[in-house]
Design an enzyme around this catalytic site. Structure first.
Site, PDB file in Angstrom:
ATOM      1  N   LYS A  71       8.703  -4.126  14.242  1.00  0.00           N
ATOM      2  CA  LYS A  71       9.191  -3.526  12.998  1.00  0.00           C
ATOM      3  C   LYS A  71       9.993  -2.260  13.285  1.00  0.00           C
ATOM      4  CE  LYS A  71       6.024  -3.473   9.650  1.00  0.00           C
ATOM      5  NZ  LYS A  71       4.685  -3.368   9.010  1.00  0.00           N
ATOM      6  N   GLU A  75      10.048  -5.394   4.291  1.00  0.00           N
ATOM      7  CA  GLU A  75      10.258  -6.720   3.706  1.00  0.00           C
ATOM      8  C   GLU A  75       9.915  -6.720   2.220  1.00  0.00           C
ATOM      9  OE1 GLU A  75       8.718  -7.416   7.996  1.00  0.00           O
ATOM     10  OE2 GLU A  75       8.311  -6.036   6.327  1.00  0.00           O
ATOM     11  N   GLU A 125      -4.663 -11.795  14.063  1.00  0.00           N
ATOM     12  CA  GLU A 125      -4.323 -10.390  13.955  1.00  0.00           C
ATOM     13  C   GLU A 125      -5.552  -9.535  14.256  1.00  0.00           C
ATOM     14  OE1 GLU A 125      -1.072  -8.928  11.157  1.00  0.00           O
ATOM     15  OE2 GLU A 125      -2.855  -8.063  10.201  1.00  0.00           O
ATOM     16  N   GLY A 160      -5.298  -5.028   5.463  1.00  0.00           N
ATOM     17  CA  GLY A 160      -4.459  -5.978   4.727  1.00  0.00           C
ATOM     18  C   GLY A 160      -4.999  -7.387   4.727  1.00  0.00           C
ATOM     19  N   ARG A 161      -5.457  -7.855   5.883  1.00  0.00           N
ATOM     20  CA  ARG A 161      -5.930  -9.240   5.977  1.00  0.00           C
ATOM     21  C   ARG A 161      -7.324  -9.424   5.389  1.00  0.00           C
ATOM     22  NH1 ARG A 161      -5.342  -6.723  10.683  1.00  0.00           N
ATOM     23  NH2 ARG A 161      -7.068  -6.478  12.164  1.00  0.00           N
ATOM     24  N   HIS A 167      -2.512 -38.333  10.769  1.00  0.00           N
ATOM     25  CA  HIS A 167      -1.306 -39.105  11.083  1.00  0.00           C
ATOM     26  C   HIS A 167      -0.256 -38.264  11.794  1.00  0.00           C
ATOM     27  CE1 HIS A 167      -2.530 -42.732   8.849  1.00  0.00           C
ATOM     28  NE2 HIS A 167      -3.244 -41.859   8.161  1.00  0.00           N
ATOM     29  N   LYS A 175       0.837  -1.204   0.000  1.00  0.00           N
ATOM     30  CA  LYS A 175       0.000   0.000   0.000  1.00  0.00           C
ATOM     31  C   LYS A 175       0.867   1.248   0.000  1.00  0.00           C
ATOM     32  CE  LYS A 175      -3.736   0.117   2.539  1.00  0.00           C
ATOM     33  NZ  LYS A 175      -4.674   0.230   3.685  1.00  0.00           N
TER      34      LYS A 175
END
Length: 545
Positions: free
Chosen positions: A508, A216, A357, A271-272, A388, A210
């Site tokens: 961050k 990152e 979040e 964002g999510r 399993h 954005k």
């Protein structure tokens, strides 16, 4: 004392639920089913193409009525209406929460600050569609004139988890002539492995940020830029091999991307919650505009169901309330999401961000510290693989883990009896979790007395079963929206802000301080705690060897 008065845990509805819990916590599902032979047909909800069986829970009709009363007393309907109306319910960031506008039909009107945002949403969708058709048809060429065959999505958080989940979920509908890779981790290995076998002349990077300054993402974006320019020494190549999903035209231009190939989204999209915005450009490139819009239609169907259905017949509300029942009264700390569909292998990881979040909060909307548990931990793996590994703990361990089983009647890849075996496992697992196997049943099989305790299953382990006809783009949209609104339901009742994420920020900020200390040629003046200082010094010392 004032904080206590504001706490939902001191409300009449909550107090009534606590008293009810003390009465029913010892109930056994096998007894509940024995007492009502039609329980499995009654405690189901069939709506918008999803069949929810919620009969395998430690609940009675009174439990459900008390939970529904809690939702009403907490003003859930008012919260729902406020979100859909575009009110700024993300109070700490003073933003509207309108991911629902991303999938609204073109005829809808949703006003934010005097503007109908649906018009802008569809303008971006049309721009995305046009671009995707050009790439998919081969009309869009790389700098050397070669056709694009590789798409690399570069983002992090919601700019990665949504696109990669959707790509994997809808791979059956994707253009197999295109390769898709996803880079998110700042660890250089992620980028190196994603691009190792790609031809730069046939590769398009989608940079999703954005602000276009996310550490990152932009670190990986600049590595992608350098990687491309090893093949093309001319920086004009950037414009043919990079597009941006961003709102920062200045930074996009500075990077070398033509703003004509910048796809916009808005600050009222978290964002999510952004996978159906321009963040989903890689998804649309994979499955095409028509399938992408079908997915949006699925989202919208669930939105309308959540907005209009009475709470007792409302899928997200019921699932949210059942999560609260176990989280806050049984003190269950986790929820396992178990899709019996290999294409949904990234769905649990996607839900981790969506749920944790959103509701990983320790204060209420007014800043008071909560005195009750909020967001549970979400985790899971596709079946039958999980059977399993961790199912042993769910069946016979000491922790109560409510489970969501997700399954589809029709296989996308029919192969012999595979799908019947898969579905048999879905039904068998929920049956085994609910009813277990008593010591008497084990003894009746001739098991030696010393072995009986080891082969006894307590049962009474709760689960939802979500059964859909087929994993289509529409079905995926419905599933994602179902969990979005379930999370919203929980947050509204806990009186927390489900739409900010300040907990992401501190690490961050500190990382930005530490980076120059790691890279400094001279010994830096470290002013952290003794542990962090020692770790930095050790890293610097070993790095120089």
């Amino acid at each position: 004392m004032e904080t206590k008065l504001k706490s939902v845990a001191n409300s009449t509805a909550w107090t009534n639920l606590q008293a009810h819990y003390e009465k029913v916590k010892g109930l056994q599902m096998r007894d509940l089913f024995a007492q009502d032979g039609e329980r499995g047909e009654k405690m189901v909800l069939d709506a918008v193409g999803i069949y929810l069986d919620y009969s395998k829970h430690v609940v009675t009709d009174e439990t459900l009525n008390l939970l529904l009363q809690l939702a009403k007393d907490c003003g859930l309907k008012k919260h729902i209406d406020a979100m859909f109306a575009g009110e700024k319910i993300n109070i700490t960031e003073k933003r509207a929460v309108l991911h629902t506008a991303l999938r609204a039909p073109q005829t809808a009107s949703i006003m934010v600050d005097g503007e109908n945002v649906v018009t802008a949403v569809h303008a971006v969708l049309d721009k995305m569609s046009d671009f995707c058709e050009r790439v998919r048809s081969g009309e869009w060429k790389g700098f050397s004139g070669k056709r694009i065959r590789n798409i690399v999505n570069v983002g992090i958080g919601g700019s990665d988890l949504g696109p990669v989940m959707a790509y994997e979920a809808l791979r059956s509908y994707s253009d197999r002539n295109l390769n898709f890779r996803f880079v998110s981790n700042v660890d250089g290995t992620d980028f190196a492995e994603a691009t190792r076998d790609l031809d730069a002349a046939e590769t398009l990077f989608v940079i999703s940020s954005k602000t276009f300054i996310t550490l990152e993402t932009m670190t990986n974006a600049h590595s992608a830029r350098d990687w491309l320019l090893k093949t093309f020494s001319d920086e004009k190549a950037i414009a043919r091999h990079f597009v941006a999903v961003s709102t920062n035209a200045e930074e996009v231009t500075k990077f070398g991307i033509d703003t004509a190939n910048m796809f916009e989204f808005w600050d009222w999209v978290g964002g999510r919650y952004s996978m159906e915005s321009a963040i989903g450009l890689s998804t649309m490139l994979a499955v095409g505009p028509d399938n992408f819009r079908e997915m949006l239609n699925g989202f919208h169907e669930m939105d309308e169901h959540f907005r209009q259905a009475p709470f007792e017949k409302n899928l997200p509300v019921l699932m949210g309330l059942l999560t609260i029942w176990y989280n806050n009264f049984f003190q269950a700390q986790t929820v396992a999401v178990l899709p019996y569909e290999q294409y949904l292998k990234r769905f649990p990881a996607y839900l981790q961000q969506l749920t944790m979040e959103s509701n990983g909060k320790h204060v209420t909307l007014d800043g008071a510290v909560v005195d009750y548990s909020t967001g549970p931990i979400f985790w899971g793996e596709p079946g039958t693989n999980g059977q399993h590994s961790f199912y042993q703990l769910i069946h016979q361990g000491t922790k109560l883990i409510p489970c969501d089983f997700i399954a589809f009647v029709e296989a996308l890849n029919p192969l012999g009896r595979h799908h019947d075996l898969l579905m048999a496992n879905v039904f068998a697992q929920t049956e085994a979790l609910a009813f277990g196997k008593t010591a008497e049943q084990v003894k009746a099989e001739g098991t030696a007395d010393w072995l009986v305790p080891h082969r006894t299953f307590e049962g009474n382990r709760p689960s939802n079963t979500l059964l859909l006809e087929k994993l289509t783009p529409s079905a995926l949209g419905k599933l994602v929206a179902l969990y979005e609104h379930s999370v919203f339901t929980q947050g509204a009742i806990w009186n927390i802000d489900s739409f900010d994420q300040w907990g992401v920020e501190l690490g961050k900020v500190l990382a930005q301080r530490i980076v120059p200390e790691l890279e400094s040629k001279s010994e830096p003046d470290l002013k952290h705690d003794s542990s962090t200082n020692a770790l930095i010094r050790r890293y610097r010392k070993l790095k120089t060897h």
